[in-house]
Scaffold this motif. Structure first.
Motif, PDB file in Angstrom:
ATOM      1  N   CYS A 199       8.247  99.030 -75.888  1.00 19.88           N
ATOM      2  CA  CYS A 199       6.947  98.560 -75.398  1.00 19.88           C
ATOM      3  C   CYS A 199       6.988  97.047 -75.172  1.00 19.88           C
ATOM      4  O   CYS A 199       6.215  96.509 -74.395  1.00 19.88           O
ATOM      5  N   HIS A 200       7.884  96.375 -75.890  1.00 20.85           N
ATOM      6  CA  HIS A 200       8.032  94.917 -75.758  1.00 20.85           C
ATOM      7  C   HIS A 200       9.500  94.564 -75.847  1.00 20.85           C
ATOM      8  O   HIS A 200      10.297  95.322 -76.412  1.00 20.85           O
ATOM      9  N   ASP A 201       9.838  93.381 -75.338  1.00 21.85           N
ATOM     10  CA  ASP A 201      11.126  92.790 -75.688  1.00 21.85           C
ATOM     11  C   ASP A 201      10.925  91.294 -75.856  1.00 21.85           C
ATOM     12  O   ASP A 201      10.292  90.651 -75.013  1.00 21.85           O
ATOM     13  N   TYR A 202      11.390  90.784 -76.975  1.00 19.48           N
ATOM     14  CA  TYR A 202      11.313  89.350 -77.263  1.00 19.48           C
ATOM     15  C   TYR A 202      12.746  88.859 -77.435  1.00 19.48           C
ATOM     16  O   TYR A 202      13.243  88.814 -78.562  1.00 19.48           O
ATOM     17  N   PRO A 203      13.420  88.524 -76.312  1.00 15.84           N
ATOM     18  CA  PRO A 203      14.846  88.195 -76.418  1.00 15.84           C
ATOM     19  C   PRO A 203      15.103  87.078 -77.418  1.00 15.84           C
ATOM     20  O   PRO A 203      14.382  86.080 -77.421  1.00 15.84           O
ATOM     21  N   PRO A 204      16.114  87.257 -78.282  1.00 19.07           N
ATOM     22  CA  PRO A 204      16.425  86.218 -79.269  1.00 19.07           C
ATOM     23  C   PRO A 204      16.858  84.935 -78.568  1.00 19.07           C
ATOM     24  O   PRO A 204      17.323  84.976 -77.434  1.00 19.07           O
ATOM     25  N   ALA A 205      16.714  83.824 -79.298  1.00 19.66           N
ATOM     26  CA  ALA A 205      17.165  82.539 -78.746  1.00 19.66           C
ATOM     27  C   ALA A 205      18.638  82.682 -78.387  1.00 19.66           C
ATOM     28  O   ALA A 205      19.406  83.306 -79.104  1.00 19.66           O
ATOM     29  N   GLY A 206      19.027  82.089 -77.278  1.00 20.20           N
ATOM     30  CA  GLY A 206      20.428  82.224 -76.887  1.00 20.20           C
ATOM     31  C   GLY A 206      20.543  82.851 -75.529  1.00 20.20           C
ATOM     32  O   GLY A 206      21.609  82.886 -74.924  1.00 20.20           O
ATOM     33  N   GLY A 207      19.439  83.403 -75.065  1.00 14.99           N
ATOM     34  CA  GLY A 207      19.264  83.586 -73.667  1.00 14.99           C
ATOM     35  C   GLY A 207      19.648  84.869 -72.986  1.00 14.99           C
ATOM     36  O   GLY A 207      19.940  84.823 -71.816  1.00 14.99           O
TER      37      GLY A 207
END
Ligand SMILES: [Fe+2]
Length: 292
Positions: free
Chosen positions: A208-216
């Motif tokens: 339902c969501h994606d919050y990509p981790p830092a690092g791109g």
């Protein structure tokens, strides 16, 4: 020629403002579709709504000549407003959610001191699904899996071989949904996820969501049951319930409230409708002070 099972077609749509994934799920071009978790644009500073994101979904439905049977909400979202009524008005379909939405409505009727006429019986939705219910999207068989924890009412939708998990698991490198909203519970989420992970390993899972981790890395929406079992950073198969609950509760204590929780909840527990207009014809949303 042997009869083969129809393949579930899935078209994802990302709302970059809230990092929400919406989906059109269908059997074949010219066939039947369900829309999952459509997003209404909302500019909080001005109080303006917009349908730019939902229109992209509508255009796709027209282009593929799909008949919409269902508009499915995995839960009453706290981070974005639902565009379900706009989608239904444009292309039809029945708006459905899990039957325990009544519990969520009861909690937030109190929080927002809603008008007496607001019913906590789920009647704002066209249909309430119960755990284990089955339904169809054209040639596709679908099953409802009750998956509470993030809220008391979350449902996962298994449509053919595609599972729409709502806010339970996120992508393996992101982990799991928070459990600190009213009615949420980390141990309950753990048990819900165990149930989802019992599905065949090749089952496709859509977030339902994606919050990509830092690092791109870029936003992603799809993984499998097998990948989650092996690699989910919060809930891979060797994490115990106690370990998960301790981690989740500690982490939730550090998370700010979602930017749009106050407007979202008030609208989404009404199946995406705004509250009644006041006597000047204007619709208002409330802000409870020091309550959430
Ligand atoms: Fe949510």
């Amino acid at each position: 020629m042997s009869a083969s099972k129809p393949v579930t077609q899935v078209q994802p749509f990302l709302d970059p403002d809230t990092e929400t994934w919406s989906y059109v799920v269908y059997d074949h071009p010219g066939g039947s579709a369900a829309v999952v978790d459509p997003v209404l644009d909302f500019d909080a500073p001005s109080g303006h709504t917009g349908t730019g994101g939902a229109k992209a979904i509508i255009e796709f439905l027209h282009r593929e000549k799909l008949t919409v049977e269902w508009v499915l909400e995995t839960h009453a979202h706290a981070d974005h407003l639902s565009a379900a009524p706009f989608v239904r008005q444009q292309v039809g379909g029945s708006i459905a959610i899990g039957d325990r939405i009544t519990e969520v409505q009861a909690i937030f009727r109190e929080v927002f001191n809603l008008e007496k006429a607001f019913l906590v019986d789920g009647s704002q939705f066209d249909h309430l699904f119960r755990d284990g219910d089955t339904f169809r999207v054209g040639a596709l068989e679908a099953r409802v899996i009750y998956a509470p924890g993030h809220t008391p009412a979350d449902m996962a939708w298994l449509i053919g071989d595609a599972l729409f998990v709502g806010d339970t698991l996120f992508m393996p490198d992101v982990g799991s949904a928070r459990c600190d909203f009213p009615g949420g519970d980390a141990a309950t989420l753990y048990r819900s996820v165990q149930k989802l992970l019992e599905l065949p390993e090749e089952t496709r899972m859509f977030m339902c969501h994606d919050y990509p981790p830092a690092g791109g890395r870029r936003h992603r929406c799809e993984t499998t049951v097998g990948e989650q079992k092996r690699n989910n950073i919060h809930l891979h198969q060797s994490v115990s319930e106690a370990e998960f609950v301790a981690m989740r509760n500690k982490r939730d204590a550090t998370l700010p409230m979602p930017r749009l929780i106050i407007p979202s909840i008030q609208v989404n527990i009404r199946a995406g409708q705004m509250p009644p207009a006041e006597d000047n014809g204007t619709v208002y949303l409330k802000v409870p002070i020091n309550k959430l």
